[in-house]
Motif scaffolding. Structure first.
Motif, mmCIF file in Angstrom:
data_model
loop_
_atom_site.group_PDB
_atom_site.id
_atom_site.type_symbol
_atom_site.label_atom_id
_atom_site.label_comp_id
_atom_site.label_asym_id
_atom_site.label_seq_id
_atom_site.Cartn_x
_atom_site.Cartn_y
_atom_site.Cartn_z
ATOM 1 N N PHE A 1 -20.160 15.958 -35.019
ATOM 2 C CA PHE A 1 -21.323 15.573 -35.809
ATOM 3 C C PHE A 1 -22.069 16.768 -36.409
ATOM 4 N N ASP A 2 -22.097 17.884 -35.707
ATOM 5 C CA ASP A 2 -22.782 19.056 -36.258
ATOM 6 C C ASP A 2 -22.034 19.597 -37.478
ATOM 7 N N ALA A 3 -20.705 19.633 -37.396
ATOM 8 C CA ALA A 3 -19.905 20.083 -38.539
ATOM 9 C C ALA A 3 -20.062 19.102 -39.697
ATOM 10 N N TRP A 4 -20.094 17.811 -39.388
ATOM 11 C CA TRP A 4 -20.323 16.793 -40.410
ATOM 12 C C TRP A 4 -21.689 16.992 -41.052
ATOM 13 N N GLY A 5 -22.691 17.282 -40.228
ATOM 14 C CA GLY A 5 -24.046 17.470 -40.733
ATOM 15 C C GLY A 5 -24.150 18.596 -41.752
ATOM 16 N N GLU A 6 -23.296 19.601 -41.624
ATOM 17 C CA GLU A 6 -23.322 20.714 -42.577
ATOM 18 C C GLU A 6 -22.868 20.272 -43.969
ATOM 19 N N MET A 7 -22.185 19.149 -44.048
ATOM 20 C CA MET A 7 -21.700 18.643 -45.334
ATOM 21 C C MET A 7 -22.655 17.625 -45.951
ATOM 22 N N LEU A 8 -23.728 17.282 -45.231
ATOM 23 C CA LEU A 8 -24.665 16.273 -45.690
ATOM 24 C C LEU A 8 -25.903 16.894 -46.325
ATOM 25 N N ALA A 9 -26.455 16.217 -47.315
ATOM 26 C CA ALA A 9 -27.736 16.627 -47.905
ATOM 27 C C ALA A 9 -28.861 16.207 -46.960
ATOM 28 N N ASP A 10 -29.977 16.907 -47.036
ATOM 29 C CA ASP A 10 -31.107 16.572 -46.160
ATOM 30 C C ASP A 10 -31.616 15.155 -46.409
ATOM 31 N N ASN A 11 -31.483 14.681 -47.651
ATOM 32 C CA ASN A 11 -31.979 13.342 -48.007
ATOM 33 C C ASN A 11 -30.877 12.281 -48.000
ATOM 34 N N ILE A 12 -29.857 12.474 -47.160
ATOM 35 C CA ILE A 12 -28.736 11.550 -47.074
ATOM 36 C C ILE A 12 -29.215 10.122 -46.791
ATOM 37 N N VAL A 13 -28.579 9.158 -47.453
ATOM 38 C CA VAL A 13 -28.841 7.737 -47.205
ATOM 39 C C VAL A 13 -27.508 7.111 -46.784
ATOM 40 N N TYR A 14 -27.512 6.447 -45.622
ATOM 41 C CA TYR A 14 -26.289 5.848 -45.081
ATOM 42 C C TYR A 14 -26.515 4.354 -44.933
ATOM 43 N N SER A 15 -25.711 3.546 -45.632
ATOM 44 C CA SER A 15 -25.866 2.089 -45.608
ATOM 45 C C SER A 15 -24.691 1.434 -44.884
ATOM 46 N N PHE A 16 -25.000 0.539 -43.954
ATOM 47 C CA PHE A 16 -23.992 -0.195 -43.199
ATOM 48 C C PHE A 16 -23.622 -1.489 -43.932
ATOM 49 N N PRO A 17 -22.482 -2.089 -43.592
ATOM 50 C CA PRO A 17 -22.013 -3.284 -44.312
ATOM 51 C C PRO A 17 -22.512 -4.597 -43.704
ATOM 52 N N ASP A 18 -23.790 -4.667 -43.399
ATOM 53 C CA ASP A 18 -24.297 -5.860 -42.727
ATOM 54 C C ASP A 18 -25.280 -6.660 -43.586
ATOM 55 N N GLY A 19 -25.180 -6.538 -44.883
ATOM 56 C CA GLY A 19 -26.072 -7.309 -45.734
ATOM 57 C C GLY A 19 -25.891 -6.970 -47.201
ATOM 58 N N ASP A 20 -26.862 -7.420 -48.010
ATOM 59 C CA ASP A 20 -26.855 -7.152 -49.439
ATOM 60 C C ASP A 20 -27.645 -5.872 -49.711
ATOM 61 N N VAL A 21 -27.873 -5.591 -50.984
ATOM 62 C CA VAL A 21 -28.569 -4.365 -51.367
ATOM 63 C C VAL A 21 -29.918 -4.243 -50.660
ATOM 64 N N SER A 22 -30.647 -5.348 -50.568
ATOM 65 C CA SER A 22 -32.003 -5.307 -50.015
ATOM 66 C C SER A 22 -32.080 -5.619 -48.527
ATOM 67 N N THR A 23 -30.955 -6.030 -47.902
ATOM 68 C CA THR A 23 -31.013 -6.441 -46.499
ATOM 69 C C THR A 23 -30.134 -5.620 -45.562
ATOM 70 N N ARG A 24 -29.212 -4.848 -46.081
ATOM 71 C CA ARG A 24 -28.304 -4.115 -45.212
ATOM 72 C C ARG A 24 -29.037 -3.001 -44.473
ATOM 73 N N THR A 25 -28.573 -2.693 -43.278
ATOM 74 C CA THR A 25 -29.173 -1.625 -42.479
ATOM 75 C C THR A 25 -28.919 -0.285 -43.144
ATOM 76 N N THR A 26 -29.985 0.502 -43.282
ATOM 77 C CA THR A 26 -29.888 1.786 -43.982
ATOM 78 C C THR A 26 -30.603 2.883 -43.195
ATOM 79 N N LEU A 27 -29.936 4.010 -43.062
ATOM 80 C CA LEU A 27 -30.533 5.193 -42.439
ATOM 81 C C LEU A 27 -30.889 6.179 -43.536
ATOM 82 N N GLU A 28 -32.037 6.826 -43.404
ATOM 83 C CA GLU A 28 -32.484 7.788 -44.416
ATOM 84 C C GLU A 28 -32.816 9.128 -43.769
ATOM 85 N N GLY A 29 -32.208 10.178 -44.292
ATOM 86 C CA GLY A 29 -32.452 11.519 -43.793
ATOM 87 C C GLY A 29 -31.372 11.973 -42.821
#
Length: 203
Positions: free
Chosen positions: A70-98
């Protein structure tokens, strides 16, 4: 008379063979796909093919997650990364920010889910530079659309899935967006019917 009959049969045989040859040739010609010329190249004003480098970066990042690096992966991510899971539509899916939220979730997932291993293979990549016609909260820029197999072992149970990831890169070639698409049902089943997204209350 016999000589005439022999010649007649010979001529008919030659005509028959010639007809068969022409028929086979016609079939081969019709089955051969038409080749395109530079003048016939199709273009789209909304996107173009991006360099293969972005596919390599996308696969490298996914490989880090599969190995729980995960630390090596983190080096490839932007600080403002947004990660969306496949559990809903655009407005309802679970989303992580940062970056902190994304890495924290995955480290917690490894600890609480019972996942023992992940093995990703059979990658198919489509790197594109999107310049227009964006909807649903997406942005322009370079994406790698990635389709691959993921074999997981969760609490001793093998789980095999095909996954689709849309991975967006910023101007610094850092990943700033993951939109993921796959069937979570086998994962939830392997975890005893519990949804890690609901349990960890990531909303």
């Amino acid at each position: 008379m016999k000589k005439f009959q022999f010649m007649t049969v010979s001529v008919m045989a030659m005509l028959w063979l010639s007809a068969c040859s022409n028929s086979a040739s016609e079939k081969e010609t019709s089955a051969t796909p038409a080749t395109t010329t530079p003048e016939a190249t199709i273009t789209n004003p909304n996107f173009s093919i991006a360099p293969v480098e972005y596919s390599e970066l996308a696969e490298k990042a996914l490989t880090h997650t599969a190995k729980f690096e995960f630390d090596a992966w983190g080096e490839m991510l932007a600080d403002n990364i947004v990660y969306s899971f496949p559990d809903g539509d655009v407005s309802t899916r679970t989303t992580l920010e940062g970056k902190a939220a994304v890495l924290g979730w995955w480290k917690n997932f490894r600890e609480k889910s019972g996942i023992e291993s992940m093995s990703m293979s059979e990658f198919n990549h489509l790197p594109i530079n999107v310049t227009g016609q964006i909807k649903g909260g997406a942005t322009t820029g370079i994406y790698d659309i990635c389709y691959f197999s993921n074999t997981m072992v969760i609490k001793g149970t093998p789980v095999k899935l095909r996954m689709n990831f849309s991975i967006h890169f910023n101007a610094d070639k850092k990943i700033d967006r993951y939109a993921t698409y796959y069937d979570r049902t086998p994962i939830v089943k392997a975890m005893g019917g519990k949804s890690i997204l609901e349990e960890m209350k990531v909303k």
